[in-house]
Design a protein around this motif. Structure first.
Motif, PDB file in Angstrom:
ATOM      1  N   TYR A 202      -9.020  63.919  66.978  1.00  0.00           N
ATOM      2  CA  TYR A 202      -9.485  64.670  68.147  1.00  0.00           C
ATOM      3  C   TYR A 202     -10.597  65.629  67.747  1.00  0.00           C
ATOM      4  N   HIS A 203     -11.635  65.665  68.561  1.00  0.00           N
ATOM      5  CA  HIS A 203     -12.807  66.498  68.310  1.00  0.00           C
ATOM      6  C   HIS A 203     -12.716  67.767  69.157  1.00  0.00           C
ATOM      7  N   GLY A 204     -12.423  68.902  68.497  1.00  0.00           N
ATOM      8  CA  GLY A 204     -12.355  70.156  69.234  1.00  0.00           C
ATOM      9  C   GLY A 204     -10.957  70.669  69.488  1.00  0.00           C
ATOM     10  N   SER A 205      -9.956  70.073  68.864  1.00  0.00           N
ATOM     11  CA  SER A 205      -8.576  70.528  69.113  1.00  0.00           C
ATOM     12  C   SER A 205      -8.355  71.935  68.552  1.00  0.00           C
ATOM     13  N   GLY A 206      -8.896  72.214  67.362  1.00  0.00           N
ATOM     14  CA  GLY A 206      -8.719  73.524  66.763  1.00  0.00           C
ATOM     15  C   GLY A 206      -9.401  74.629  67.556  1.00  0.00           C
TER      16      GLY A 206
END
Length: 255
Positions: A202-206
């Motif tokens: 996933y891109h941007g979960s953090g």
């Protein structure tokens, strides 16, 4: 007006991470997002190709302009990119000691690619750690920040460096069926949460998790309650994530 979170974060043209993730996540938390842009990046949802950092004086000017007319309750930082920008954010926080501060210690993009020289950034982050109300490292960042491989020793070292609360995110650990996050406050384990590991990356979960947490803190939640709300929200967001290209990283569907 709604309580505001001031985010120091970079522009991700794909909209998956960075300042757009901050804006969407904070909006969903119920707070308002203001942005001091730290860098323009060249990236898509799969890879970072380069970036140009904002001049530190321009960065501080953005932040100070916002402070003059918005009800800032919390500050959140993501990609900072240079030691100058880290020092600028530290200076800003010392000038505004009443703000809560969520530090997401971004060193590399989840999709791969440099967001600044890691060794240099790690050394500079020591200035921010004692200023943060909450630090949200994944285990890769935790090990890099402390030089310790063991998660327990690494977490304790963050507290030795002046941390007040740490949310250790376990998504990079070798647990194929689940992800475990651990919240520590003043060196004490306060809560552990476990959720099923979803398929894919996933891109941007953090960014999303840290920003939603900051939004809830701005609204008055305790750190423990803010993290609880954020983790619950994020799991639903990731379950509904969208896939730009086959077998590529997914973009969280934050609305």
């Amino acid at each position: 007006m709604r309580p505001t979170v001031l985010c120091f974060s970079g522009l991700d043209p794909s909209g998956g991470a960075g300042l757009q993730a901050d804006i969407e996540a904070i909006g969903q938390s119920g707070a308002h997002a203001a942005i001091a842009c730290t860098a323009l990046t060249i990236q898509n949802s799969q890879q970072v190709f380069g970036f140009s950092a904002t001049d530190k004086d321009l960065l501080l000017a953005q932040a100070e302009a916002v402070v003059k007319d918005l009800p800032i309750r919390c500050v959140k930082s993501g990609m900072l990119g240079t030691t100058d920008n880290i020092a600028a954010v530290a200076s800003f926080l010392r000038d505004h000691p009443d703000y809560s501060y969520v530090l997401d210690p971004v060193l590399v993009a989840n999709s791969g690619g440099s967001l600044g020289d890691q060794a240099t950034l790690v050394k500079a982050f020591a200035k921010l750690i004692p200023l943060a109300s909450l630090i949200t490292p994944n285990t890769v960042e935790l090990r890099a920040l402390t030089g310790e491989e063991d998660i327990q020793l690494a977490t304790q070292k963050l507290f030795d460096m002046g941390a007040h609360a740490v949310l250790v995110k376990g998504g990079h650990e070798d647990t194929p069926d689940f992800i475990r996050n651990s919240l520590y406050i003043q060196g004490e384990l306060i809560s552990e949460t476990q959720c099923p590991r979803l398929e894919g990356e996933y891109h941007g979960s953090g960014c999303s998790l840290a920003s939603y947490t900051a939004g809830r803190i701005a609204l008055g939640d305790s750190i423990k309650m803010a993290v609880h709300h954020a983790e619950t929200w994020l799991f639903g967001v990731l379950k509904n994530a969208e896939t730009p290209v086959p077998n590529g990283q997914k973009i969280p569907k934050r609305f």
